[in-house]
Write a protein that holds these residues in place. Structure first.
Motif, short mmCIF file in Angstrom:
data_model
loop_
_atom_site.label_atom_id
_atom_site.label_comp_id
_atom_site.label_asym_id
_atom_site.label_seq_id
_atom_site.Cartn_x
_atom_site.Cartn_y
_atom_site.Cartn_z
N TYR A 43 -32.91 -19.79 -13.05
CA TYR A 43 -33.76 -19.86 -12.05
C TYR A 43 -33.16 -20.67 -11.07
CZ TYR A 43 -37.97 -20.60 -9.12
OH TYR A 43 -38.73 -20.62 -8.14
N LEU A 44 -32.24 -21.66 -11.39
CA LEU A 44 -31.74 -22.57 -10.38
C LEU A 44 -30.53 -21.78 -9.97
CD1 LEU A 44 -31.66 -26.15 -12.34
CD2 LEU A 44 -33.07 -25.51 -10.23
N VAL A 45 -29.84 -20.99 -10.66
CA VAL A 45 -28.56 -20.20 -10.21
C VAL A 45 -29.55 -19.22 -9.33
CG1 VAL A 45 -27.06 -18.32 -10.66
CG2 VAL A 45 -27.26 -20.51 -12.28
N TYR A 46 -30.59 -18.73 -9.35
CA TYR A 46 -31.18 -17.78 -8.58
C TYR A 46 -31.38 -18.29 -7.24
CZ TYR A 46 -34.93 -14.63 -6.55
OH TYR A 46 -35.61 -14.08 -5.73
N LEU A 47 -32.05 -19.52 -7.32
CA LEU A 47 -32.56 -20.26 -6.00
C LEU A 47 -31.27 -20.70 -5.04
CD1 LEU A 47 -35.13 -22.99 -7.11
CD2 LEU A 47 -35.31 -20.60 -5.86
N LEU A 48 -30.15 -21.20 -5.81
CA LEU A 48 -29.14 -21.41 -4.96
C LEU A 48 -28.02 -20.14 -4.64
CD1 LEU A 48 -27.72 -24.34 -7.10
CD2 LEU A 48 -28.70 -24.64 -4.98
N PHE A 49 -28.23 -19.14 -5.43
CA PHE A 49 -26.87 -18.43 -5.26
C PHE A 49 -27.66 -17.27 -4.33
CE2 PHE A 49 -23.81 -15.40 -7.06
CZ PHE A 49 -22.34 -16.11 -7.00
N VAL A 50 -28.73 -16.77 -4.32
CA VAL A 50 -29.26 -15.95 -3.52
C VAL A 50 -29.16 -16.05 -1.88
CG1 VAL A 50 -31.22 -14.30 -2.80
CG2 VAL A 50 -30.68 -14.66 -5.41
N PRO A 51 -29.60 -17.62 -1.51
CA PRO A 51 -29.45 -17.74 -0.26
C PRO A 51 -28.11 -17.89 0.29
CG PRO A 51 -31.01 -19.25 -1.33
CD PRO A 51 -30.44 -18.39 -2.44
N ALA A 52 -27.21 -18.48 -0.66
CA ALA A 52 -25.78 -18.39 -0.37
C ALA A 52 -25.05 -17.11 0.07
CB ALA A 52 -25.13 -19.27 -1.30
#
Lengths: 366, 253
Positions: A43-52
Motif C-alpha cells: 500500500y505504501l509503495v502504491y501511495l508513493l509510486f503512483v503519484p511519482a
C-alpha cells in the motif's frame, strides 16, 4: 538388511517447494504478521509510486521553449530541455561544443573498450587512455593550439566538469594512495612518518576546507606572479584528499594478505617492488574492490563541493539555472535531473565493481 | 669471496656461532652447522625449539643478530642485493604451501623465472611444465591453487621452487598441514629429489623419511643443536637424554 535393487530416479520437486507461488508464500505470506506487513508495504509503495509516475511521466510536459508551455500538473521537463546544453557543458561557448562532444565520445568509448572483456589490445588502449587522451582532451577543450579559440577553464562546467574532476581525482589518487599505503607499512622511519602525517593531515580536514584553502588562501602565500589555474588547484586538492582515503582502504587490503605470500615471493628472490607489484598488491586490490569503488563513488558526489570556490559542476549549474527569473519555481525538476545523472554514474560504477569481483574470483585463498 | 669459494668449495651452507633473539627471548643459541653439497639433513625437535627459525635464517626470512652464515660461498649480510642473490639459489617449501592464489598453477611456477631471471614466457612455461610433470601434476597446470587438494598444492610449491634451479632446498614442515592420506604423495616427491642429489634441509617429524634419505639427523631443543648424527645411530643409540625423551614421545606408539 536394506537392499535397493533399483536406483531411484530423480523426481521434480513438488509445486509447494518451487515456482513463484511457493516463493511468495515462503517470503511474503508465511504467517499472519508477515502477510499484514506485506500488504501495508504494498500500500505504501502504491501511495508513493503512483503519484511519482504521474508527476514524472504521465502529466509531465516535455516539449516547448518557455514556462508557458508547461501545464504545471506534472513535471516541467521543458526547463531541463531548455537548459540542457548548459547542464552538460557549463558556460562553454555553444558554437564550440563539438570539442567537448568529441572528448565525451572518446571518454565513453575508452571506458567501454576497457570494460568489455572481448575487445582486444587492452594494454595499448589503457596506455592511450592514461597518457595520450588527457593531453588531447586538454588541448581540445582549452584550445589555443591549431587555431582553436581559447576557452578558459572558468567557462568549463556542468557534467563535463563533474566528469573531469571525478576522473582525474580517481586516476591520480589510486597510484598516490598505493604509494602512501606501502609507505605507511615501510620499515624506514622517515618514509613511514611522512606517510602517516600526510594521510592523517588530509583525512582530518574536510574537503570543503581544502577546496577553500586552495582557492582563497594559497594565492596569498604564493608570490604574486605565480598564478595557478583555479581548476588545477581544485584538482590538486581533491586528488590529495582522495589519495589519503585511498591509502587507508588499500592498507586494509594489504593487511589482509597473509604474511606467507610475501615470504614465498621473497624466497623466490623477488625484489621488494616485484613482491608488491606481482604478488601482494594484485591480491590486496582485488580484495579491496568494494572499498575502492566506494571511495570513487563518494568522490564523484563530493565533486559538487567545488561550487563553493566558484566552479559550476553539474549540481552547481543546475542550481544557478534555478535562480533564473524566467524559470523560477522549477527546483524540483532541476534537482531530480541532477540526482538522476549522478545516480546513473554511481550505479554504473557499483555494478561494474560487482562484475569485477565475480570475474577476478579464483576460488578460496589459502 | 674467491678465497672462501676455493677453501669451502664443497660447503653449501655454513652457520657459525649464529645467535638470534626475539626481543628478550633467545631463540637460536650458538648454532654451528655445515652442510656439504648434495647432503640431506633432517632437523627435528619439539615445537618452539627453533628449527624453523634456523632454516629461515639461511635465506634471511629471519634476521640473525650474531654469527656468520655463508650460502654457496656467499656470506649473508644486510645488503639487499646480496640477500636476493642468495635467495635465488635457495629454494623454500613452506608448511602452508603459500602458493599465489591469484595465479594459476602454471603462472605460479613461471612468475619467478620470468621476473627474477628474465626468461622469456615461452621458455619459462616449458620449464614449469617439465617440473610440474616431475611432481606429477602437469594436468592441473591451468587450475588455480584454491581448486587443488593440500597434497597437490604442496607438490606445486615444490615445482615452483625447482623452477629457479636452486642449489639447496629448505623444507619447513612440508607435511604438517596435510591430511594423512596426502602425506605420502609429497614425501615421494621429496625422496625422488633427494635421490637425484639435491642438497636438502628438512624440518620434519616424518621419521620414516629421515631414516630413508637423511645423511644426518639434527635434534634441536630450546634453540640449540643438542645432537647430530647419521640416522642409524641417531635412532638406535641417541646420546642425550632429551633426544631419547623426544624420540620415545614421537616413536613410542
Amino acid at each position: 538388511m536394506i537392499h535397493n535393487r533399483d536406483m531411484i530416479p530423480e523426481r521434480p520437486a513438488p509445486k509447494s517447494v518451487i515456482g513463484p507461488l511457493a516463493w511468495l508464500r515462503a517470503n511474503l505470506f508465511n504467517g499472519p504478521i508477515n502477510s499484514l506487513f506485506t500488504l501495508i508495504g504494498l500500500y505504501l509503495v502504491y501511495l508513493l509510486f503512483v503519484p511519482a509516475i504521474q508527476w514524472a511521466f504521465i502529466n509531465a510536459d516535455w516539449i516547448g521553449t518557455s514556462r508557458d508551455d508547461c501545464s504545471r500538473e506534472g513535471a516541467c521537463w521543458v526547463f531541463v530541455n531548455a537548459r540542457f546544453s548548459q547542464f552538460i557543458y557549463g558556460l562553454y561557448p555553444s558554437e564550440e561544443t563539438w570539442r567537448p562532444n568529441i572528448i565525451f565520445a572518446g571518454f565513453f568509448t575508452l571506458i567501454a573498450w576497457l570494460a568489455i572483456p572481448r575487445l582486444p589490445l587492452k594494454r595499448w588502449v589503457a596506455a592511450f587512455a592514461l597518457l595520450a587522451f588527457p593531453v588531447i582532451a586538454f588541448v581540445l577543450l582549452h584550445g589555443g593550439y591549431f587555431n582553436l579559440t581559447v576557452v578558459p577553464t572558468s567557462q568549463w562546467g556542468g557534467l563535463m566538469l563533474t566528469l573531469l574532476l571525478a576522473t582525474v581525482g580517481m586516476i591520480a589518487a589510486l597510484p598516490i594512495g598505493i604509494m602512501l599505503a606501502l609507505g605507511r607499512r615501510s620499515e624506514m622511519p622517515i618514509v613511514k612518518s611522512f606517510c602517516v602525517v600526510f594521510i592523517e593531515f588530509w583525512r582530518g580536514v574536510p574537503l570543503i576546507t581544502i577546496l577553500f584553502m586552495a582557492s582563497v588562501m594559497l594565492p596569498l602565500f604564493l608570490p604574486g606572479d605565480i598564478n595557478i589555474d583555479r581548476l588545477v588547484r581544485a584538482l590538486i586538492g581533491i586528488t590529495l584528499f582522495q589519495s589519503a582515503y585511498m591509502a587507508e582502504v588499500i592498507r586494509g587490503g594489504l593487511q589482509a594478505i597473509p604474511k606467507g605470500q610475501e615470504e614465498a615471493a621473497a624466497a623466490l628472490g623477488m625484489t621488494y617492488w616485484k613482491r608488491m607489484g606481482l604478488i601482494v598488491l594484485p591480491q590486496a586490490l582485488k580484495m579491496m574492490i568494494p572499498g575502492i569503488v566506494n571511495t570513487f563513488i563518494s568522490l564523484f558526489k563530493d565533486t559538487t563541493l567545488v561550487m563553493i570556490i566558484g566552479l559550476f559542476d553539474l549540481l552547481g549549474i543546475v542550481q544557478a539555472a534555478l535562480s533564473d527569473s524566467r524559470w523560477l519555481g522549477f527546483s524540483l525538476e532541476g534537482y531530480v535531473f541532477a540526482a538522476f545523472m549522478f545516480w546513473i554514474f554511481c550505479f554504473s560504477m557499483s555494478r561494474y565493481s560487482q562484475y569485477l569481483e565475480r570475474k577476478l574470483h579464483t576460488g578460496h585463498r589459502n | 669471496m674467491a678465497q672462501t669459494a676455493i677453501d669451502n668449495a664443497d660447503l653449501m651452507v655454513e652457520m657459525h656461532n649464529v645467535n638470534k633473539w626475539y626481543g628478550d627471548f633467545h631463540v637460536l643459541r650458538d648454532i654451528n652447522l655445515q652442510v656439504r653439497r648434495g647432503e640431506r639433513i633432517v632437523i627435528c625437535g619439539p615445537s618452539g625449539s627453533g628449527k624453523s627459525t634456523m632454516i629461515r635464517c639461511i635465506n634471511h626470512l629471519e634476521e640473525h643478530q650474531q654469527g656468520d652464515i655463508t650460502v654457496g660461498g656467499v656470506p649473508l649480510t644486510q645488503d639487499v642485493k646480496r640477500i636476493e642473490q642468495i635467495r635465488r639459489s635457495v629454494g623454500m617449501v613452506f608448511q602452508h604451501f603459500n602458493l599465489f592464489p591469484h595465479l594459476s598453477v602454471l603462472e605460479n611456477c613461471c612468475i619467478a623465472p620470468m621476473w627474477v631471471q628474465k626468461k622469456p614466457r615461452k621458455e619459462a612455461e616449458e620449464l614449469a611444465m617439465q617440473y610440474l610433470e616431475r611432481v606429477r601434476i602437469a594436468e592441473q597446470a591451468l587450475k588455480y591453487p584454491g581448486q587443488l587438494s593440500g597434497g597437490q598444492q604442496q607438490r606445486v610449491a615444490i615445482a615452483r621452487s625447482l623452477c629457479m634451479h636452486p642449489e639447496v632446498m629448505l623444507f619447513d614442515e612440508p607435511t604438517s598441514a596435510l591430511d594423512p592420506e596426502m602425506i605420502k604423495e609429497v614425501l615421494d616427491v621429496m625422496v625422488e629429489l633427494a635421490e637425484e642429489g639435491m642438497t636438502m634441509l628438512c624440518v620434519t617429524h616424518e621419521m620414516g623419511f629421515a631414516k630413508t634419505v637423511a645423511d644426518r639427523v639434527i635434534f634441536m631443543d630450546q634453540g640449540q643443536i643438542i645432537e647430530e648424527n647419521a640416522p642409524e645411530p641417531f635412532f638406535n643409540d641417541p646420546q642425550s637424554e632429551r633426544t631419547q625423551l623426544f624420540l620415545s614421545q614421537i616413536l613410542g606408539h
